[in-house]
Write an enzyme that holds these catalytic residues in place. Structure first.
Site, PDB file in Angstrom:
ATOM      1  N   GLY A 109      18.161  43.796  43.866  1.00 50.31           N
ATOM      2  CA  GLY A 109      18.502  45.045  43.033  1.00 50.31           C
ATOM      3  C   GLY A 109      18.754  46.145  43.762  1.00 50.31           C
ATOM      4  O   GLY A 109      18.196  46.261  45.133  1.00 50.31           O
ATOM      5  N   GLY A 187      23.989  34.603  35.812  1.00 53.95           N
ATOM      6  CA  GLY A 187      24.456  34.846  37.132  1.00 53.95           C
ATOM      7  C   GLY A 187      23.946  33.549  38.148  1.00 53.95           C
ATOM      8  O   GLY A 187      23.799  32.734  37.678  1.00 53.95           O
ATOM      9  N   ARG A 188      24.150  33.932  39.232  1.00 54.86           N
ATOM     10  CA  ARG A 188      23.479  32.746  40.286  1.00 54.86           C
ATOM     11  C   ARG A 188      21.930  32.390  39.925  1.00 54.86           C
ATOM     12  O   ARG A 188      21.567  31.156  39.927  1.00 54.86           O
ATOM     13  CB  ARG A 188      23.325  33.492  41.711  1.00 54.86           C
ATOM     14  CG  ARG A 188      24.724  33.665  42.193  1.00 54.86           C
ATOM     15  CD  ARG A 188      24.643  34.151  43.597  1.00 54.86           C
ATOM     16  NE  ARG A 188      24.038  35.620  43.693  1.00 54.86           N
ATOM     17  CZ  ARG A 188      24.622  36.538  43.623  1.00 54.86           C
ATOM     18  NH1 ARG A 188      26.138  36.565  43.372  1.00 54.86           N
ATOM     19  NH2 ARG A 188      24.158  37.695  43.608  1.00 54.86           N
ATOM     20  N   ARG A 213      31.273  33.306  31.168  1.00 55.13           N
ATOM     21  CA  ARG A 213      31.235  33.139  32.377  1.00 55.13           C
ATOM     22  C   ARG A 213      31.630  31.620  32.414  1.00 55.13           C
ATOM     23  O   ARG A 213      30.634  30.818  32.903  1.00 55.13           O
ATOM     24  CB  ARG A 213      29.941  33.571  32.950  1.00 55.13           C
ATOM     25  CG  ARG A 213      29.525  34.930  32.985  1.00 55.13           C
ATOM     26  CD  ARG A 213      30.137  35.760  34.154  1.00 55.13           C
ATOM     27  NE  ARG A 213      30.088  35.558  35.427  1.00 55.13           N
ATOM     28  CZ  ARG A 213      29.015  35.798  35.950  1.00 55.13           C
ATOM     29  NH1 ARG A 213      28.197  36.502  35.724  1.00 55.13           N
ATOM     30  NH2 ARG A 213      29.160  35.492  37.236  1.00 55.13           N
ATOM     31  N   HIS A 318       5.030  41.235  40.532  1.00 58.55           N
ATOM     32  CA  HIS A 318       6.422  41.022  41.052  1.00 58.55           C
ATOM     33  C   HIS A 318       6.524  40.148  42.416  1.00 58.55           C
ATOM     34  O   HIS A 318       6.921  40.532  43.601  1.00 58.55           O
ATOM     35  CB  HIS A 318       7.032  42.306  41.539  1.00 58.55           C
ATOM     36  CG  HIS A 318       8.485  42.573  41.440  1.00 58.55           C
ATOM     37  ND1 HIS A 318       9.020  43.809  41.310  1.00 58.55           N
ATOM     38  CD2 HIS A 318       9.404  41.566  41.842  1.00 58.55           C
ATOM     39  CE1 HIS A 318      10.448  43.707  41.584  1.00 58.55           C
ATOM     40  NE2 HIS A 318      10.545  42.388  41.748  1.00 58.55           N
TER      41      HIS A 318
END
Length: 353
Positions: A109, A187-188, A213, A318
């Protein structure tokens, strides 16, 4: 005479050694200066040390460098190695001065970086996508299972004497088999999550993104749907999108109101994509069944926050990328990005500003 010659030779050796040291010091003083804002995993540290290309100073702690200290330490540096807790904004860039050419962040990020300011000043930016995909996907699946099968609650009951006789519906949760899994941001990482969930006999994958996608969706036979349909259909909703002005607070009262009361909500992207007050309301009123969060606003989330009072909300500190393999890979990539940037070479992973 002999002793005099020995003394002279010794003095000559000392003088030569001092000259060598002095030359080394002068050579080192001309190397680009780097400031590292956090104690980094050993693989990345070794790359910087053994490169012979930089001299660096490091805030050698697991705790963030104080802002005042950071503003002092960056003065005159050529490159900055940072992590996601450091706000790289105009104030810091002004403090660093015109020598700063490269910012390398050990993160996928980059919402902590003021990209407009970096672009305006011609500063190159490296980051670390891809290398953490597997670790984040694994953690997301673990958090989903932990939340949906109420493992934290169950552990608490076992430890505190709540485990009594067998009961028909006690601690029942929700299965992945025959479910619909929704992915917000394919995404990935979203793809890797779906690939890991397929063996659980998921009936259907759906996703929403800024646009279809197909190249990724075809790999998991996922259907592109609107945000409304994503909310309505998903038994499990995994948030994998980046934090942008468009996604800030996108998971809010409107989204939660469209979800099933049996739905499980999982966020391992960025805390800012969720309106936490709206999430608390949805969880506490039974609008949705449960939530699992690896990211919050702020971080760390104060222990007094209402979300911590809910049995149907699992909150992690996190740790999605927290494996030894991944953190070392991230530090290595960030170090190599930094060195390449200083040499004027292409970085392995560079943000195109």
């Amino acid at each position: 005479m002999w002793s005099s010659r020995v003394a002279v030779q010794r003095l000559q050796r000392i003088a030569a050694a001092q000259l060598t040291i002095s030359t080394m010091h002068r050579a080192q003083s001309t190397l680009p200066r780097v400031y590292v804002t956090r104690s980094m995993p050993p693989d990345g540290l070794d790359i910087l040390r053994k490169s012979g290309q930089v001299q660096f100073d490091m805030w050698d702690s697991d705790d963030p460098v104080p802002r005042a200290e950071l503003l002092k330490k960056v003065k005159g540096v050529d490159a900055l190695f940072c992590v996601l807790t450091e706000k790289i904004d105009a104030e810091l860039l002004d403090a660093a001065g015109p020598n700063l050419r490269v910012v390398s962040t050990m993160s996928v990020g980059y919402d902590h970086l003021s990209l407009d300011e970096l672009k305006k000043r011609g500063i190159r930016v490296g980051y670390t996508p891809d290398v953490l995909t597997d670790a984040v996907a694994e953690l997301t699946v673990a958090l989903l299972l932990c939340t949906s099968r109420r493992l934290v609650e169950a552990t608490h009951e076992a430890k505190t004497g709540g485990w009594g006789t067998w009961r028909t519906l006690w601690l029942c949760g929700y299965e992945l088999a025959n479910s619909t899994v929704g992915i917000m941001g394919l995404g990935r990482i979203g793809l890797a999550i779906a690939e890991r969930l397929k063996p659980f006999k998921v009936k259907k994958f759906i996703y929403s993104d800024v646009s279809p996608r197909p190249e990724l969706a075809n790999q998991i036979q996922a259907e592109y749907v609107s945000m409304d349909e994503l909310a309505k259909q998903s038994d499990f909703l995994a948030v994998c999108c980046a934090l942008t002005p468009e996604t800030q607070g996108i998971c809010n009262k409107e989204l939660f109101s469209k979800m099933k009361d049996t739905s499980i909500f999982i966020n391992t992207s960025r805390g800012g994509v969720v309106n936490q007050e709206d999430l608390y309301e949805a969880l506490s009123t039974g609008q949705i069944a449960a939530a699992g969060l690896d990211v919050t606003v702020p971080e760390p989330l104060p222990t007094s926050h209402p979300l911590f009072t809910l049995k149907n909300c699992v909150i992690l500190p996190h740790i999605a990328s927290a494996s030894f393999t991944t953190r070392n890979a991230m530090s290595s990539l960030a170090a190599n990005n930094l060195l390449a940037g200083l040499r004027g070479d292409p970085m392995e992973k560079e943000l195109q500003l």
